[in-house]
Design a protein around this motif. Sequence first.
Motif, PDB file in Angstrom:
ATOM      1  N   HIS A 168       0.618  -1.042   0.046  1.00 12.10           N
ATOM      2  CA  HIS A 168      -0.006  -0.005   0.090  1.00 12.10           C
ATOM      3  C   HIS A 168       0.878   1.437  -0.056  1.00 12.10           C
ATOM      4  O   HIS A 168       0.821   2.016  -0.586  1.00 12.10           O
ATOM      5  CB  HIS A 168      -0.821  -0.158   1.148  1.00 12.10           C
ATOM      6  N   SER A 169       1.844   1.349   0.977  1.00 12.80           N
ATOM      7  CA  SER A 169       2.636   2.507   0.924  1.00 12.80           C
ATOM      8  C   SER A 169       3.336   2.476  -0.350  1.00 12.80           C
ATOM      9  O   SER A 169       3.735   3.701  -0.930  1.00 12.80           O
ATOM     10  CB  SER A 169       3.777   2.529   2.013  1.00 12.80           C
ATOM     11  N   ASN A 170       3.869   1.550  -1.170  1.00 13.20           N
ATOM     12  CA  ASN A 170       4.379   1.601  -2.279  1.00 13.20           C
ATOM     13  C   ASN A 170       3.526   2.226  -3.291  1.00 13.20           C
ATOM     14  O   ASN A 170       3.904   3.011  -4.270  1.00 13.20           O
ATOM     15  CB  ASN A 170       5.017   0.137  -2.718  1.00 13.20           C
ATOM     16  N   TYR A 171       2.136   1.829  -3.439  1.00  9.87           N
ATOM     17  CA  TYR A 171       1.175   2.097  -4.357  1.00  9.87           C
ATOM     18  C   TYR A 171       0.881   3.790  -4.132  1.00  9.87           C
ATOM     19  O   TYR A 171       1.131   4.400  -4.960  1.00  9.87           O
ATOM     20  CB  TYR A 171      -0.133   1.647  -3.959  1.00  9.87           C
TER      21      TYR A 171
ATOM     22  N   VAL B 156      11.568   0.431  -5.874  1.00 10.55           N
ATOM     23  CA  VAL B 156      10.021   0.433  -5.273  1.00 10.55           C
ATOM     24  C   VAL B 156       9.070   0.273  -6.669  1.00 10.55           C
ATOM     25  O   VAL B 156       8.276  -0.564  -6.605  1.00 10.55           O
ATOM     26  CB  VAL B 156       9.821   1.938  -4.842  1.00 10.55           C
ATOM     27  N   PHE B 157       9.150   0.975  -7.645  1.00 15.17           N
ATOM     28  CA  PHE B 157       8.395   0.817  -8.769  1.00 15.17           C
ATOM     29  C   PHE B 157       8.370  -0.442  -9.448  1.00 15.17           C
ATOM     30  O   PHE B 157       7.173  -1.215  -9.655  1.00 15.17           O
ATOM     31  CB  PHE B 157       8.748   1.839 -10.128  1.00 15.17           C
TER      32      PHE B 157
ATOM     33  N   PRO C 272      -2.838  -3.297  -2.480  1.00 10.59           N
ATOM     34  CA  PRO C 272      -1.951  -2.578  -3.466  1.00 10.59           C
ATOM     35  C   PRO C 272      -2.282  -1.827  -4.217  1.00 10.59           C
ATOM     36  O   PRO C 272      -1.381  -0.832  -4.873  1.00 10.59           O
ATOM     37  CB  PRO C 272      -1.849  -3.991  -4.424  1.00 10.59           C
ATOM     38  N   PHE C 273      -3.685  -1.294  -4.274  1.00  7.57           N
ATOM     39  CA  PHE C 273      -4.245  -0.097  -4.782  1.00  7.57           C
ATOM     40  C   PHE C 273      -4.948   0.750  -3.690  1.00  7.57           C
ATOM     41  O   PHE C 273      -5.675   1.767  -4.337  1.00  7.57           O
ATOM     42  CB  PHE C 273      -5.167  -0.748  -5.900  1.00  7.57           C
ATOM     43  N   GLY C 274      -4.255   0.969  -2.828  1.00  9.03           N
ATOM     44  CA  GLY C 274      -4.678   1.887  -1.805  1.00  9.03           C
ATOM     45  C   GLY C 274      -5.672   1.313  -0.672  1.00  9.03           C
ATOM     46  O   GLY C 274      -5.831   0.053  -0.809  1.00  9.03           O
ATOM     47  N   TYR C 275      -6.171   1.996   0.005  1.00  9.23           N
ATOM     48  CA  TYR C 275      -7.357   1.455   1.235  1.00  9.23           C
ATOM     49  C   TYR C 275      -8.349   0.725   0.458  1.00  9.23           C
ATOM     50  O   TYR C 275      -8.810   1.397  -0.539  1.00  9.23           O
ATOM     51  CB  TYR C 275      -7.859   2.529   2.159  1.00  9.23           C
ATOM     52  N   CYS C 276      -8.933  -0.206   1.036  1.00 11.62           N
ATOM     53  CA  CYS C 276      -9.929  -0.932   0.280  1.00 11.62           C
ATOM     54  C   CYS C 276     -11.122  -1.453   1.232  1.00 11.62           C
ATOM     55  O   CYS C 276     -10.702  -2.089   2.225  1.00 11.62           O
ATOM     56  CB  CYS C 276      -9.312  -2.077  -0.592  1.00 11.62           C
TER      57      CYS C 276
END
Length: 289
Positions: free
Chosen positions: A9-12, A49-50, A126-130
């Motif tokens: 998440h932080s990487n996203y 990271v990317f 992986p795409f933010g909070y969900c």
Amino acid sequence: MLAAMSEPHSNYQRVAKAIHFIAERQLEQPSLRDLADHVGLSEFHLQRVFAEWAGISPKQFLQFLTKERAKQQLRSSSVLHAALDCGLSGSSRLHDLMIKTECMTPGEYRKLGAGMDVCYGVQASPFGYCLIAQTQRGVCKIAFFDSPDDEAAVVAELQNEWPAATLRCDQGAVDPVFAQIFSGIKAGTAPLRVLLKGSEFQLKVWEALLAIPDGEVCSYQQLAGAMGIASSVRSVASAIARNHIAYLIPCHRVIRSTGEFSQYRWGTERKQAILLHETARVAAKVIGE
């Protein structure tokens, strides 16, 4: 109630910032140094990271993001037509997860969830909070958001969609669903059930979205044409915009015929990130075969 921020998440969050910068300046073909300066990381750290998050480099993503790349994908709609012709609109394999859809009857729809128990939980994906919500019959909502401050609004949206249902937070009940969707759990796992609630037309459009292959895109016109309703492009676009189940019902795979990624209920950068992730995953599978 949110769990501690996970590494994906932080990487996203960093990748989303990079995606926005690349999208704004793709005609300038920004360098890795330009991108690193904008994100606030060293070139080495950003590259790592990317690549860890997406499986490809920022440069490869820049190539992916161009309109020409999107237009190339849009030129081939035969796969979508074939899938729909074979009756695959009701079930599809999404990154090795079998999805089984069940639709509410008109009578159930009118009851607005009366007598139903809807539990939900929130995690960093992986795409933010969900937020994921489910009933005994399957997942009924998936929604992404960017900040813990937005959680209350997303929960209120869930309650508005199921006003007569009993709503409760039950993280333990929803955690296995998070794992199945985002952790690649597949061997021996039962098909993931999804409960769809909408008009007859909306249900047909949402089920048709499942026929779009992983890592591919189609235009609104192509989807309407494949469904045999070429004159109803606006209605199809409206139904797509009303999809309540992000990611699993892949409305992110529909873009404009010009190659523009267009609007997305959960954010344009997130739409681009999901497509990037899927494209990289499909490419990795091809290389590994």
